[in-house]
Design a protein around this motif. Sequence first.
Motif, PDB file in Angstrom:
ATOM      1  N   CYS A 131     -39.953  14.115   4.433  1.00 38.58           N
ATOM      2  CA  CYS A 131     -38.681  14.816   4.619  1.00 38.58           C
ATOM      3  C   CYS A 131     -37.515  14.028   4.030  1.00 38.58           C
ATOM      4  O   CYS A 131     -36.402  14.063   4.558  1.00 38.58           O
ATOM      5  CB  CYS A 131     -38.444  15.076   6.103  1.00 38.58           C
ATOM      6  SG  CYS A 131     -39.560  16.305   6.790  1.00 38.58           S
ATOM      7  N   THR A 176     -31.337  18.029   4.323  1.00 35.75           N
ATOM      8  CA  THR A 176     -30.961  19.414   4.617  1.00 35.75           C
ATOM      9  C   THR A 176     -32.006  20.395   4.103  1.00 35.75           C
ATOM     10  O   THR A 176     -32.356  21.372   4.779  1.00 35.75           O
ATOM     11  CB  THR A 176     -29.600  19.728   3.985  1.00 35.75           C
ATOM     12  OG1 THR A 176     -28.617  18.812   4.486  1.00 35.75           O
ATOM     13  CG2 THR A 176     -29.167  21.147   4.289  1.00 35.75           C
ATOM     14  N   ARG A 179     -35.306  20.458   6.364  1.00 31.47           N
ATOM     15  CA  ARG A 179     -35.225  20.735   7.797  1.00 31.47           C
ATOM     16  C   ARG A 179     -36.022  21.985   8.177  1.00 31.47           C
ATOM     17  O   ARG A 179     -36.828  21.959   9.121  1.00 31.47           O
ATOM     18  CB  ARG A 179     -33.766  20.893   8.218  1.00 31.47           C
ATOM     19  CG  ARG A 179     -33.603  21.088   9.720  1.00 31.47           C
ATOM     20  CD  ARG A 179     -32.168  21.008  10.139  1.00 31.47           C
ATOM     21  NE  ARG A 179     -32.022  21.046  11.588  1.00 31.47           N
ATOM     22  CZ  ARG A 179     -31.222  20.274  12.287  1.00 31.47           C
ATOM     23  NH1 ARG A 179     -30.478  19.372  11.664  1.00 31.47           N
ATOM     24  NH2 ARG A 179     -31.157  20.376  13.599  1.00 31.47           N
ATOM     25  N   ASP A 180     -35.828  23.082   7.485  1.00 31.07           N
ATOM     26  CA  ASP A 180     -36.552  24.313   7.804  1.00 31.07           C
ATOM     27  C   ASP A 180     -38.058  24.171   7.599  1.00 31.07           C
ATOM     28  O   ASP A 180     -38.841  24.591   8.477  1.00 31.07           O
ATOM     29  CB  ASP A 180     -36.012  25.478   6.971  1.00 31.07           C
ATOM     30  CG  ASP A 180     -34.669  25.968   7.483  1.00 31.07           C
ATOM     31  OD1 ASP A 180     -34.305  25.617   8.621  1.00 31.07           O
ATOM     32  OD2 ASP A 180     -33.981  26.698   6.739  1.00 31.07           O
ATOM     33  N   PRO A 181     -38.533  23.575   6.477  1.00 31.92           N
ATOM     34  CA  PRO A 181     -39.977  23.383   6.329  1.00 31.92           C
ATOM     35  C   PRO A 181     -40.582  22.530   7.441  1.00 31.92           C
ATOM     36  O   PRO A 181     -41.699  22.797   7.895  1.00 31.92           O
ATOM     37  CB  PRO A 181     -40.106  22.690   4.966  1.00 31.92           C
ATOM     38  CG  PRO A 181     -38.903  23.133   4.211  1.00 31.92           C
ATOM     39  CD  PRO A 181     -37.812  23.231   5.226  1.00 31.92           C
ATOM     40  N   GLU A 183     -39.458  22.247  10.582  1.00 31.39           N
ATOM     41  CA  GLU A 183     -39.496  23.044  11.810  1.00 31.39           C
ATOM     42  C   GLU A 183     -40.602  24.090  11.762  1.00 31.39           C
ATOM     43  O   GLU A 183     -41.284  24.330  12.773  1.00 31.39           O
ATOM     44  CB  GLU A 183     -38.137  23.707  12.031  1.00 31.39           C
ATOM     45  CG  GLU A 183     -37.034  22.719  12.399  1.00 31.39           C
ATOM     46  CD  GLU A 183     -35.685  23.384  12.552  1.00 31.39           C
ATOM     47  OE1 GLU A 183     -35.439  24.400  11.846  1.00 31.39           O
ATOM     48  OE2 GLU A 183     -34.871  22.908  13.360  1.00 31.39           O
ATOM     49  N   ARG A 184     -40.821  24.702  10.602  1.00 30.98           N
ATOM     50  CA  ARG A 184     -41.882  25.718  10.487  1.00 30.98           C
ATOM     51  C   ARG A 184     -43.266  25.078  10.624  1.00 30.98           C
ATOM     52  O   ARG A 184     -44.167  25.649  11.244  1.00 30.98           O
ATOM     53  CB  ARG A 184     -41.769  26.459   9.148  1.00 30.98           C
ATOM     54  CG  ARG A 184     -40.551  27.372   9.036  1.00 30.98           C
ATOM     55  CD  ARG A 184     -40.735  28.398   7.935  1.00 30.98           C
ATOM     56  NE  ARG A 184     -40.979  27.767   6.636  1.00 30.98           N
ATOM     57  CZ  ARG A 184     -40.017  27.418   5.787  1.00 30.98           C
ATOM     58  NH1 ARG A 184     -38.746  27.633   6.105  1.00 30.98           N
ATOM     59  NH2 ARG A 184     -40.305  26.877   4.632  1.00 30.98           N
ATOM     60  N   THR A 185     -43.414  23.885  10.032  1.00 30.16           N
ATOM     61  CA  THR A 185     -44.685  23.177  10.137  1.00 30.16           C
ATOM     62  C   THR A 185     -45.017  22.872  11.592  1.00 30.16           C
ATOM     63  O   THR A 185     -46.138  23.114  12.064  1.00 30.16           O
ATOM     64  CB  THR A 185     -44.641  21.863   9.337  1.00 30.16           C
ATOM     65  OG1 THR A 185     -44.419  22.155   7.957  1.00 30.16           O
ATOM     66  CG2 THR A 185     -45.941  21.090   9.475  1.00 30.16           C
ATOM     67  N   GLU A 187     -43.868  24.353  14.253  1.00 27.26           N
ATOM     68  CA  GLU A 187     -44.002  25.589  15.032  1.00 27.26           C
ATOM     69  C   GLU A 187     -45.410  26.152  14.964  1.00 27.26           C
ATOM     70  O   GLU A 187     -45.929  26.665  15.971  1.00 27.26           O
ATOM     71  CB  GLU A 187     -43.000  26.628  14.528  1.00 27.26           C
ATOM     72  CG  GLU A 187     -43.029  27.930  15.297  1.00 27.26           C
ATOM     73  CD  GLU A 187     -42.020  28.943  14.783  1.00 27.26           C
ATOM     74  OE1 GLU A 187     -42.047  30.087  15.254  1.00 27.26           O
ATOM     75  OE2 GLU A 187     -41.210  28.583  13.895  1.00 27.26           O
ATOM     76  N   VAL A 221     -34.042  16.672  15.072  1.00 24.76           N
ATOM     77  CA  VAL A 221     -34.553  18.008  14.749  1.00 24.76           C
ATOM     78  C   VAL A 221     -35.677  18.428  15.689  1.00 24.76           C
ATOM     79  O   VAL A 221     -35.698  19.557  16.188  1.00 24.76           O
ATOM     80  CB  VAL A 221     -35.055  18.052  13.287  1.00 24.76           C
ATOM     81  CG1 VAL A 221     -35.566  19.449  12.925  1.00 24.76           C
ATOM     82  CG2 VAL A 221     -33.950  17.627  12.329  1.00 24.76           C
TER      83      VAL A 221
END
Length: 256
Positions: A131, A176, A179-181, A183-185, A187, A221
């Motif tokens: 990240c 930045t 961050r979304d990848p 969180e998706r991983t 989840e 995060v």
Amino acid sequence: MLEWILRGVAKGRITTRYPRAPERPAPGFVGQLELLEPDGASPELAAVCPTGAISIEDGRVMVDRGRCILCGECVRAAPDRFAFTERYESAGRSRGGLVLGAESDEAAARPVLGEQIRMLRRSVHVRHIDCGSDGSEEWEIQALWNPYYDIQRLGFFLTAAPRHADILLVTGGVTTAMRDPLERTWEVMPEPKALVAVGTDACSGGLAAAGDQTAGGVDQVLPVDVYVPGSPPAPIAILDGLLQAVGVINPQGVLV
């Protein structure tokens, strides 16, 4: 094939026996920072650290190993107060547990997977996600799967599929864009699962912590189970963190 067999017989076993036997660092290895004398420091001493890892309250020194990049500026400036140790094991179960000179907050640590993941102990799948690291942690992680460390002997395997992963190994301070990848991983990973932050950047953001392009550490995060400080941490330090995450050893490095 015969040549390799004869070579193996001649040289003997080269794979480390850690954690069944201690791993002895090479002389001069910089493992982690040690606080020799916490009291009676002047406030100016904190300025020598480029990452703000040193803080002083009422003359008492505290060192945040989660922010330390092992540059050695403090050791050179005050060798009577700071020194490097050759100890590999540096992982902590809580963020506050990485702060030297402060009261431990291990009680605030997330419950270790322990019994939940004990059934997976010989088949624990690890998903690594970068990240925003500088790449140094990746070299150390990659070394865990070479013949010397041979982490597969302990039941750890890499997987590219988050839905098959039991542990998420994160490097970098979480940019930045990542961050979304991240969180998706997390989840889609099934329970029980654990997150191990590897390297100073992942623990606190490191040198980039004050910027606006990183989150300043993975725990900003997602919840972190084990922190492995260092810039970069050695393979044994990372292995120590993984073993703590699955409850094989405790924070003191003792098999349980």
